[in-house]
Design an enzyme around this catalytic site. Structure first.
Site, PDB file in Angstrom:
ATOM      1  N   SER A 142       0.847  -1.191   0.000  1.00  0.00           N
ATOM      2  CA  SER A 142       0.000   0.000   0.000  1.00  0.00           C
ATOM      3  C   SER A 142       0.885   1.245   0.000  1.00  0.00           C
ATOM      4  CB  SER A 142      -0.951  -0.036   1.202  1.00  0.00           C
ATOM      5  OG  SER A 142      -1.807   1.074   1.206  1.00  0.00           O
ATOM      6  N   TYR A 156      -4.887   8.169  -6.677  1.00  0.00           N
ATOM      7  CA  TYR A 156      -3.946   7.190  -6.126  1.00  0.00           C
ATOM      8  C   TYR A 156      -4.253   6.968  -4.643  1.00  0.00           C
ATOM      9  CZ  TYR A 156       0.438   5.077  -4.560  1.00  0.00           C
ATOM     10  OH  TYR A 156       1.372   4.237  -3.999  1.00  0.00           O
ATOM     11  N   LYS A 160      -5.590   3.448  -2.718  1.00  0.00           N
ATOM     12  CA  LYS A 160      -4.912   2.827  -1.582  1.00  0.00           C
ATOM     13  C   LYS A 160      -5.832   2.771  -0.357  1.00  0.00           C
ATOM     14  CE  LYS A 160      -1.024   1.884  -3.608  1.00  0.00           C
ATOM     15  NZ  LYS A 160      -0.656   0.478  -3.892  1.00  0.00           N
TER      16      LYS A 160
END
Length: 284
Positions: A142, A156, A160
């Protein structure tokens, strides 16, 4: 669970960055690797150095679900079992919420979330149903941004956050008798090529040019020097995979630990200030 040496690893996104260095680390430590990537030629040097008894290089694009299933099957047939999956494939999109196209934003999720989800499902199925005895480790690569978001890279960050929520829920659903452990590896800023080969960029939306998102873009486009040593980091990840009871979250890097502490302190302050507002909300 206790692993029989050598362990068999399945690594996605092994062409560059954490994936390649993790592959090299595992091989140096005498374990075996099914290294998967979109362009197998990028591991030609490792394939030449290590024989197929120790390294199997397989073509995989994690957005292709059927290919994920086929690649696990090929790796399992070759090595007999799979002990550790390092779910690493991913890329970043440097774009603010209003500046990113829907196509670009969805593409990040196809790789970072849905690709990782489909690898996770097959990893757990393999650990439970194919390994004899059952068991295995699923390491989700992660990011510090999966818990402490920054401006300028929201899709992004969101991918995650989604992976972290999915992984925690998935881990809590597993039967302890299966001997399967899931851990989120949350690196801070380490020296990889994510800022060059693994990041898409878009122009900052005009409304944000004077705000932190634009500053963040300029900072990353300058390819800043970061303090994290990735070769040392993968040795730590290798050690985490060997823990009998690894944590669900593993912050990696001093900057990550510092960011997490600040985030936890901020949340604690909010709860201390406003927690009493919820005291009378229960149904009598």
């Amino acid at each position: 669970m206790t692993f029989k040496a050598p362990r068999v690893w399945f690594i996605t996104g092994s062409s560059t960055g954490f994936g390649r260095l993790m592959t090299q680390c595992v091989l140096r430590n005498g374990d075996k690797v099914a290294a998967t990537l979109r362009n197998p030629a990028m591991l030609a040097d490792l394939a030449e150095e290590f024989g197929t008894d120790q390294l199997l290089v397989l073509k995989l694009d994690v957005t292709n679900h059927q290919r994920i299933l086929d690649t696990f099957a090929e790796a399992g047939k070759h090595f007999g079992r799979i002990d550790v999956v390092f779910n690493n494939a991913g890329y970043a999109l440097l774009a603010d919420v209003e500046g990113a196209t829907d196509e670009a934003a969805r593409a990040v999720f196809e790789v970072n979330f849905w690709g990782a989800v489909n690898v996770s499902k097959e990893a757990v199925r393999w650990f439970r149903e194919e390994n004899k005895p059952s068991g295995g480790r699923l390491l989700q690569n992660s990011s510090v941004l999966g818990f402490t978001p920054d401006a300028g890279i929201p899709f992004y960050v969101a991918s995650k956050f989604a992976l972290e929520g999915l992984s925690e829920s998935f881990a809590s659903s597993l039967d302890p008798a299966w001997n399967i452990k899931i851990s989120l590896i949350e690196p801070g800023w380490f020296r990889t090529d994510v800022l060059s080969s693994n990041m898409d960029r878009s122009q900052v939306h005009p409304a944000y040019v004077h705000l932190p998102a634009a500053t963040y873009h300029k900072h990353l486009e300058g390819n800043p020097l970061v303090r994290g040593d990735t070769e040392k980091a993968v040795e730590v990840i290798y050690a985490v995979a060997d823990l009998p009871d690894p944590p669900i979250r593993f912050p990696l890097g001093r900057d990550c630990n510092e960011s997490f502490r600040k985030q936890i302190a901020n949340l604690t302050t909010i709860m201390d200030q406003y927690g009493s507002w919820s005291d009378e909300l229960d149904v009598e």
